[in-house]
Design a protein around this motif. Structure first.
Motif, mmCIF file in Angstrom:
data_model
loop_
_atom_site.group_PDB
_atom_site.id
_atom_site.type_symbol
_atom_site.label_atom_id
_atom_site.label_comp_id
_atom_site.label_asym_id
_atom_site.label_seq_id
_atom_site.Cartn_x
_atom_site.Cartn_y
_atom_site.Cartn_z
ATOM 1 N N LEU A 1 132.481 -14.429 -104.833
ATOM 2 C CA LEU A 1 133.907 -14.315 -104.532
ATOM 3 C C LEU A 1 134.628 -15.495 -105.185
ATOM 4 O O LEU A 1 134.270 -16.650 -104.947
ATOM 5 N N ILE A 2 135.625 -15.188 -106.024
ATOM 6 C CA ILE A 2 136.416 -16.246 -106.674
ATOM 7 C C ILE A 2 137.862 -16.115 -106.221
ATOM 8 O O ILE A 2 138.470 -15.049 -106.368
ATOM 9 N N LEU A 3 138.390 -17.196 -105.669
ATOM 10 C CA LEU A 3 139.773 -17.192 -105.186
ATOM 11 C C LEU A 3 140.553 -18.316 -105.844
ATOM 12 O O LEU A 3 140.066 -19.446 -105.961
ATOM 13 N N ILE B 1 131.674 -12.112 -94.433
ATOM 14 C CA ILE B 1 130.816 -13.281 -94.645
ATOM 15 C C ILE B 1 129.506 -12.867 -95.309
ATOM 16 O O ILE B 1 129.031 -13.510 -96.251
ATOM 17 N N SER B 2 128.916 -11.763 -94.848
ATOM 18 C CA SER B 2 127.623 -11.323 -95.392
ATOM 19 C C SER B 2 127.755 -10.702 -96.781
ATOM 20 O O SER B 2 126.778 -10.608 -97.519
ATOM 21 N N THR B 3 128.964 -10.273 -97.137
ATOM 22 C CA THR B 3 129.173 -9.643 -98.453
ATOM 23 C C THR B 3 129.020 -10.657 -99.577
ATOM 24 O O THR B 3 128.518 -10.326 -100.651
ATOM 25 N N TYR B 4 129.446 -11.903 -99.326
ATOM 26 C CA TYR B 4 129.487 -12.899 -100.395
ATOM 27 C C TYR B 4 128.513 -14.039 -100.127
ATOM 28 O O TYR B 4 128.585 -14.707 -99.099
ATOM 29 N N MET C 1 133.921 -19.267 -104.374
ATOM 30 C CA MET C 1 134.431 -20.285 -105.297
ATOM 31 C C MET C 1 135.937 -20.389 -105.082
ATOM 32 O O MET C 1 136.668 -19.413 -105.281
ATOM 33 N N ILE C 2 136.391 -21.562 -104.665
ATOM 34 C CA ILE C 2 137.797 -21.778 -104.309
ATOM 35 C C ILE C 2 138.427 -22.672 -105.364
ATOM 36 O O ILE C 2 138.123 -23.868 -105.454
ATOM 37 N N ASP C 3 139.304 -22.095 -106.190
ATOM 38 C CA ASP C 3 139.968 -22.858 -107.248
ATOM 39 C C ASP C 3 141.339 -23.336 -106.763
ATOM 40 O O ASP C 3 141.929 -22.750 -105.852
ATOM 41 N N ASN C 4 141.840 -24.399 -107.371
ATOM 42 C CA ASN C 4 143.158 -24.966 -107.023
ATOM 43 C C ASN C 4 143.239 -25.344 -105.541
ATOM 44 O O ASN C 4 144.202 -25.004 -104.838
ATOM 45 N N ALA C 5 142.243 -26.063 -105.073
ATOM 46 C CA ALA C 5 142.163 -26.419 -103.649
ATOM 47 C C ALA C 5 143.354 -27.240 -103.184
ATOM 48 O O ALA C 5 143.658 -27.292 -101.986
ATOM 49 N N GLN C 6 144.055 -27.894 -104.116
ATOM 50 C CA GLN C 6 145.227 -28.707 -103.757
ATOM 51 C C GLN C 6 146.402 -27.856 -103.293
ATOM 52 O O GLN C 6 147.348 -28.367 -102.689
ATOM 53 N N ASP C 7 146.360 -26.544 -103.552
ATOM 54 C CA ASP C 7 147.493 -25.670 -103.232
ATOM 55 C C ASP C 7 147.436 -25.100 -101.817
ATOM 56 O O ASP C 7 148.374 -24.422 -101.393
ATOM 57 N N TYR C 8 146.341 -25.342 -101.087
ATOM 58 C CA TYR C 8 146.172 -24.695 -99.785
ATOM 59 C C TYR C 8 146.366 -25.683 -98.645
ATOM 60 O O TYR C 8 145.804 -26.776 -98.649
ATOM 61 N N LYS C 9 147.140 -25.263 -97.653
ATOM 62 C CA LYS C 9 147.349 -26.065 -96.454
ATOM 63 C C LYS C 9 147.486 -25.123 -95.261
ATOM 64 O O LYS C 9 147.510 -23.889 -95.406
ATOM 65 N N ASP C 10 147.563 -25.675 -94.060
ATOM 66 C CA ASP C 10 147.860 -24.945 -92.825
ATOM 67 C C ASP C 10 147.071 -23.645 -92.703
ATOM 68 O O ASP C 10 145.853 -23.672 -92.640
ATOM 69 N N GLU C 11 147.785 -22.495 -92.699
ATOM 70 C CA GLU C 11 147.127 -21.221 -92.440
ATOM 71 C C GLU C 11 146.156 -20.829 -93.560
ATOM 72 O O GLU C 11 145.182 -20.117 -93.319
ATOM 73 N N TYR C 12 146.393 -21.307 -94.781
ATOM 74 C CA TYR C 12 145.454 -21.017 -95.866
ATOM 75 C C TYR C 12 144.098 -21.669 -95.594
ATOM 76 O O TYR C 12 143.039 -21.080 -95.850
#
Length: 712
Positions: free
Chosen positions: A53-55, A180-183, A187-198
């Motif tokens: 999984l790539i996000l 959870i079991s599917t992946y 891989m979480i890209d641009n981690a600086q862009d996520y806060k709070d509910e993300y």
């Protein structure tokens, strides 16, 4: 484009850690590392592509990653989304694609209708709206009806897919566990862009059983969010995560990186200093003017001069800070005939046209429809009797989507529209200078960047403004042109002027690496390289066969280099005859062993029915039936070996000293003529098919020893 990766990049690509953070400045290759990490997991660790999984946070980055992977893996099996798209996917896959995303005012109207249904007169309704407490029963009954309608009509408030997805996963543990079991790896890209509910969302669909691979750069955060509020900060300070810092910039000129040193004034950042590989020895300027018309005049002169020097307009971008400036400079470029208004239509997701697609998609499976997405959508809209004007809006978006993604998946198109990030997806257009917002430049870079009014891109918050300037500067690979109005003052502009005034005193460290980009082209895909490695490993205990295959693989690699050089003067006969010898001897011995018989010549195994008594397809079926050959090796590939052997034989006969019958010479000439029409890529494919055959045959040790003893 191929790369000689730095030591740090290789460590990030090949790490065995289950939780890993790649932190790196712009231009240090985070995206390329992510792509290579995917290929490493699939090819070296044999992870199924479906388990990845790539996000990422924006569509430009998402489609850039997808494009880089497109020629290496089957991207149709890969789960790659923006974070909002993934949340929408969870919601729609679980609750159905007939869900209706509506505005707050729409929900208020529904609520009002529910209240009216339990108010016997208009007077009671007005009294209730003034003071609901006097009618508690109406409140209870209206709320029950309201929630029934929301569930029945599948209504969801627009623009909050993340919070809705979190709620859905928390209410449905079986759904959460299924995701959870599917992946195996997220891989979480641009981690600086996520806060709070993300952050909460990421924590909801991941757990300790999965591998986490996180990438980010705090300096690229374009929001007003403090570093401490971001997912990147959490990961950076987590003891679970191993981490590596990428500092070697392989694509940005040293002069740009000098200007970028203004970011070091920020206190709210992770300390990192980039090193340059490219130095073209020029000093950028910050040009100030009294009026905007003066900026326009100088800007057009600079653009036209570049074009006269052979620079393509599509290698240039203008970056602006607001809608008014975007429209203004698009008009300026249009008048100069070097620009174009790039209009991506906006679709109302409450419209009948879009709802028709949502209704249809629950019945649709992407593999069931073999026509283009455009034809499918047109058919749906026609069946739903949608007016041509509304049809055209959606069809324009479909065309835009297909050009960007080459995808035929209706569900992906639905997610593409619902997430609304498509408004800022970049599409290159020949002979056109485009005008983009700062936010729309994420994930992009250009040789030449023009900023007509630097101050208009900046905000009151100084640290945020430096990050904005950082992103603007790193959009430029080679040259940047900065302009400003004398009456528009900003501290960041003073800092830029200070850097330019003290140019020689501003130091940027040099990288130990001079150039990590390999310039040569190759027809040998990553899959082919993996096949080579696998074959050599498979037969390493059989020295003679291993030597023959090693020699052939090196021959193919050298032939690939030769074809890509385009040097027609080189004699390729030595390659041809070496291939022919391998097929006539080593492949012949292998075929005899596989078939438990000994035929006179290799041609009898590679016959379409005319040059031998047996048929190639019958032989193929026999090998499959006897479990001597994997079905992954197709008859088409076996015919490829047949075709290349026909040419090699023809080439040999044409050069043979013996006098051959005219009919044989004529046939040889025809076969050579057919071969010459093959593209270089097709030629390489045919030669590689011989190696692939050895990858897919199934032989016992006893039979391999027979082959080994038969090789001269």
């Amino acid at each position: 484009m191929k790369y000689n990766y730095t030591e740090d990049q290789l460590k990030a690509i090949e790490t065995s850690e289950s939780c890993f953070l790649v932190l790196g400045s712009a231009g240090t290759g985070k995206t390329h590392v992510l792509v290579e990490r995917v290929l490493h997991l699939v090819s070296k660790q044999h992870l199924q592509i479906e388990k990845l999984l790539i996000l990422t946070s924006n569509m430009n980055d998402m489609y850039q990653i997808k494009e880089k992977l497109n020629h290496e893996v089957d991207v149709s099996k890969l789960s790659i989304y923006t974070m909002d798209m993934f949340a929408l996917k969870i919601i729609l896959d679980f609750e159905g694609y007939q869900k209706k995303f509506v505005s707050q005012s729409y929900l208020e109207t529904v609520k009002s209708e529910c209240i009216k249904q339990f108010c016997k007169t208009d007077k009671i309704y007005l009294d209730y709206m003034r003071n609901p407490r006097i009618y508690p029963n109406i409140t209870i009954e209206a709320e029950n009806l309201y929630f029934e309608r929301i569930e029945k009509e599948k209504l969801t408030l627009r623009f909050i897919p993340i919070s809705y997805a979190i709620s859905l996963l928390k209410k449905n543990e079986s759904l959460r566990q299924q995701i959870i079991s599917t992946y195996h790896t997220a891989m979480i890209d641009n981690a600086q862009d996520y806060k709070d509910e993300y952050i909460e969302f990421i924590q909801t669909f991941t757990n300790n059983t999965q591998d986490l691979y996180v990438l980010g750069n705090d300096d690229q955060n374009l929001s007003l969010t403090s570093l401490k509020e971001t997912y990147l900060y959490q990961v950076y300070h987590s003891k679970k995560f191993s981490k590596i810092l990428l500092v070697d910039n392989y694509k940005t000129d040293k002069s740009i990186m000098k200007l970028v040193t203004l970011i070091y004034h920020n206190q709210d950042r992770i300390d990192k200093v980039s090193k340059y590989m490219i130095d073209q020895h020029y000093r950028p300027s910050l040009s100030f003017h009294e009026f905007r018309k003066d900026i326009v005049e100088e800007l057009i002169k600079d653009l036209e001069k570049l074009h006269q020097e052979g620079i393509e307009y599509s290698d240039i971008v203008l970056i602006v800070g607001n809608e008014e400036d975007k429209l203004y400079y698009e008009a300026v470029l249009n008048r100069a005939k070097i620009g174009m208004n790039i209009h991506v239509p906006h679709i109302d997701i409450e419209s009948d046209a879009f709802l028709a697609l949502m209704k249809y998609v629950d019945q649709y499976e992407k593999n069931d429809y073999n026509k283009s997405l455009f034809e499918l959508v047109l058919s749906i809209l026609n069946q739903a009797l949608i007016a041509s004007m509304d049809q055209n809006i959606i069809l324009d978006l479909v065309a835009h989507f297909e050009r960007l993604t080459r995808s035929n998946d209706l569900k992906e198109f639905i997610l593409y529209i619902l997430s609304e990030g498509y408004q800022q997806v970049f599409e290159s257009i020949d002979n056109t200078v485009q005008v983009l917002y700062v936010e729309a430049c994420r994930g992009l870079d250009f040789k030449y960047v023009f900023v007509p009014d630097v101050a208009s891109c900046l905000k009151n918050d100084l640290e945020h403004s430096r990050r904005v300037m950082y992103n603007i500067l790193y959009t430029a690979r080679n040259f940047i042109y900065l302009y400003g109005l004398k009456n528009n003052h900003h501290v960041v502009m003073d800092e830029l002027k200070e850097i330019i005034s003290n140019w020689n005193a501003v130091k940027v460290p040099s990288s130990l690496y001079k150039n990590i980009i390999k310039s040569e082209h190759t027809y040998l895909t990553r899959d082919y390289q993996i096949t080579f490695e696998h074959v050599l490993e498979k037969y390493k205990n059989y020295p003679k066969l291993s030597n023959e295959l090693t020699y052939l693989i090196e021959l193919i690699k050298n032939f690939d280099v030769l074809l890509n050089k385009g040097d027609k003067t080189t004699n390729v006969d030595i390659y041809m005859q070496a291939f022919r010898y391998f097929i006539q001897h080593t492949l012949k011995v292998t075929m005899d062993t596989l078939h438990d018989e000994k035929r006179t010549v290799i041609a009898s195994y590679l016959s379409g029915g005319s040059s031998g008594v047996l048929d190639l397809e019958a032989d193929y079926k026999k090998l499959i039936l006897n479990d001597c050959l994997s079905e992954k090796f197709s008859t088409t590939e076996l015919k490829g070996i047949h075709d290349i052997y026909r040419y090699l034989s023809a080439s040999h006969h044409k050069n043979d000293d013996r006098k051959l019958p005219n009919q044989d010479l004529k046939q040889a000439s025809e076969n050579i003529s057919i071969y010459r029409r093959f593209s270089n890529k097709e030629k390489i494919n045919y030669y590689v098919s011989v190696i692939k055959f050895f990858d897919h045959i199934k032989l016992s040790d006893k039979k391999l020893q027979v082959i080994e003893s038969s090789i001269e």
